[in-house]
Design a protein around this motif. Sequence first.
Motif, PDB file in Angstrom:
ATOM      1  N   ARG A  41       0.812  -1.218   0.000  1.00  0.00           N
ATOM      2  CA  ARG A  41       0.000   0.000   0.000  1.00  0.00           C
ATOM      3  C   ARG A  41       0.858   1.286   0.000  1.00  0.00           C
ATOM      4  O   ARG A  41       0.683   2.175  -0.817  1.00  0.00           O
ATOM      5  N   GLY A  42       1.825   1.336   0.936  1.00  0.00           N
ATOM      6  CA  GLY A  42       2.678   2.527   1.070  1.00  0.00           C
ATOM      7  C   GLY A  42       3.511   2.770  -0.181  1.00  0.00           C
ATOM      8  O   GLY A  42       3.710   3.909  -0.610  1.00  0.00           O
ATOM      9  N   ASP A  43       3.993   1.686  -0.786  1.00  0.00           N
ATOM     10  CA  ASP A  43       4.817   1.814  -1.991  1.00  0.00           C
ATOM     11  C   ASP A  43       3.973   2.257  -3.189  1.00  0.00           C
ATOM     12  O   ASP A  43       4.453   2.985  -4.055  1.00  0.00           O
ATOM     13  N   LEU A  46       3.706   5.902  -2.955  1.00  0.00           N
ATOM     14  CA  LEU A  46       4.929   6.575  -3.393  1.00  0.00           C
ATOM     15  C   LEU A  46       5.077   6.495  -4.913  1.00  0.00           C
ATOM     16  O   LEU A  46       5.494   7.450  -5.560  1.00  0.00           O
ATOM     17  N   ARG A  47       4.730   5.351  -5.473  1.00  0.00           N
ATOM     18  CA  ARG A  47       4.945   5.161  -6.916  1.00  0.00           C
ATOM     19  C   ARG A  47       3.948   5.946  -7.769  1.00  0.00           C
ATOM     20  O   ARG A  47       4.293   6.548  -8.777  1.00  0.00           O
ATOM     21  N   PHE A  48       2.654   5.918  -7.353  1.00  0.00           N
ATOM     22  CA  PHE A  48       1.633   6.518  -8.215  1.00  0.00           C
ATOM     23  C   PHE A  48       1.137   7.870  -7.713  1.00  0.00           C
ATOM     24  O   PHE A  48       0.309   8.503  -8.350  1.00  0.00           O
ATOM     25  N   GLY A  49       1.588   8.285  -6.540  1.00  0.00           N
ATOM     26  CA  GLY A  49       1.186   9.593  -6.025  1.00  0.00           C
ATOM     27  C   GLY A  49      -0.126   9.548  -5.269  1.00  0.00           C
ATOM     28  O   GLY A  49      -0.487  10.497  -4.579  1.00  0.00           O
ATOM     29  N   SER A  50      -0.881   8.467  -5.420  1.00  0.00           N
ATOM     30  CA  SER A  50      -2.091   8.279  -4.613  1.00  0.00           C
ATOM     31  C   SER A  50      -2.265   6.768  -4.468  1.00  0.00           C
ATOM     32  O   SER A  50      -1.687   5.999  -5.250  1.00  0.00           O
ATOM     33  N   GLN A  56      -7.322  -0.333 -10.330  1.00  0.00           N
ATOM     34  CA  GLN A  56      -6.697   0.847 -10.948  1.00  0.00           C
ATOM     35  C   GLN A  56      -5.266   0.550 -11.385  1.00  0.00           C
ATOM     36  O   GLN A  56      -4.817   1.044 -12.420  1.00  0.00           O
ATOM     37  N   VAL A  57      -4.606  -0.285 -10.586  1.00  0.00           N
ATOM     38  CA  VAL A  57      -3.237  -0.676 -10.961  1.00  0.00           C
ATOM     39  C   VAL A  57      -3.287  -1.462 -12.276  1.00  0.00           C
ATOM     40  O   VAL A  57      -2.481  -1.235 -13.192  1.00  0.00           O
ATOM     41  N   MET A 142      10.343  14.304 -12.854  1.00  0.00           N
ATOM     42  CA  MET A 142       9.916  13.261 -11.928  1.00  0.00           C
ATOM     43  C   MET A 142       9.035  13.928 -10.886  1.00  0.00           C
ATOM     44  O   MET A 142       9.342  15.040 -10.435  1.00  0.00           O
ATOM     45  N   HIS A 143       7.964  13.282 -10.568  1.00  0.00           N
ATOM     46  CA  HIS A 143       7.054  13.852  -9.569  1.00  0.00           C
ATOM     47  C   HIS A 143       6.985  12.861  -8.421  1.00  0.00           C
ATOM     48  O   HIS A 143       6.718  11.688  -8.637  1.00  0.00           O
ATOM     49  N   CYS A 144       7.259  13.313  -7.212  1.00  0.00           N
ATOM     50  CA  CYS A 144       7.116  12.375  -6.095  1.00  0.00           C
ATOM     51  C   CYS A 144       6.796  13.102  -4.803  1.00  0.00           C
ATOM     52  O   CYS A 144       6.806  14.338  -4.763  1.00  0.00           O
TER      53      CYS A 144
END
Length: 220
Positions: A41-43, A46-50, A56-57, A142-144
């Motif tokens: 969940r946490g990753d 971080l990876r998708f911004g939400s 959805q993945v 890069m957006h994070c």
Amino acid sequence: MFRNPLRRWLKGGQYRPTVMVKELAERDRRRMLKHFLALERGDRLLRFGSYLGDEQVAKYAQGIDFSRDMVFGVYNRVFKLVAVGHLAFAPKETKKSATEKERVAEFGVSVSKSARGLGIGSKLFERAAIHCRNNDVDTLYMHCLSSNQTMMHIAKKAGMQIHRDYGEADAYLKLEAANPASMLQEAVEEQVATLDYALKANTRAAAKWLDKLPGRKNKL
Ligand SMILES: CC(C)(COP(=O)(O)OP(=O)(O)OC[C@H]1O[C@@H](n2cnc3c(N)ncnc32)[C@H](O)[C@@H]1OP(=O)(O)O)[C@@H](O)C(=O)NCCC(=O)NCCS
């Protein structure tokens, strides 16, 4: 002492195996989805911004357009996809950009938990940057989340300009123009990674086949 050229040595005698970054294609989509779904969940945040649920993945993985974007991956020893870097190209007018070039690129990356800290994320970023250079793109975004310290570290190490705003960070890197060395580097890296991919895929297929032989007790 003989030193295997495929291992990069660090201070203190530890080594990091050489990371083979391979361009991914349609045949890898199923494994990409498996990799994304395995992110906790946490990753995923971080990876998708939400936080994206499984559906959805799956939609994201199905929607990747290999003819427009470039996707890089790293397979481990047993042909498991342990990292995916997605380099998405967009016309420059969709971004506030000072570039003179027609397109800009945005990079997103994830590495499986078991394969972190081995330089894979950094190598995927380097490969994305060199691919941009060689394809007439001079600005890599890069957006994070600014709390993403590992990614912030990688971005700073790469010399990215970072702009933080409300817990989010936009980073960009201005790239040099392509030259014969950058062209050769990318071509050689892809050739070596292609051989590595074929070897691992064939070994995996042979192991599966052997496993199915009648009377075989010791599973590989
Ligand atoms: C971010 C991510 C891709 C990094 O992958 P990785 O393969 O572990 O990265 P690398 O091994 O190349 O590099 C990690 C670097 O960060 C450093 N690092 C690790 N944890 C850190 C922390 N908490 N703070 C600062 N730096 C940290 C490591 O020391 C290493 O630096 P070095 O190469 O200078 O020694 C991976 O953690 C991941 O998939 N995270 C979840 C998804 C994500 O955050 N994606 C990025 C959004 S676009």
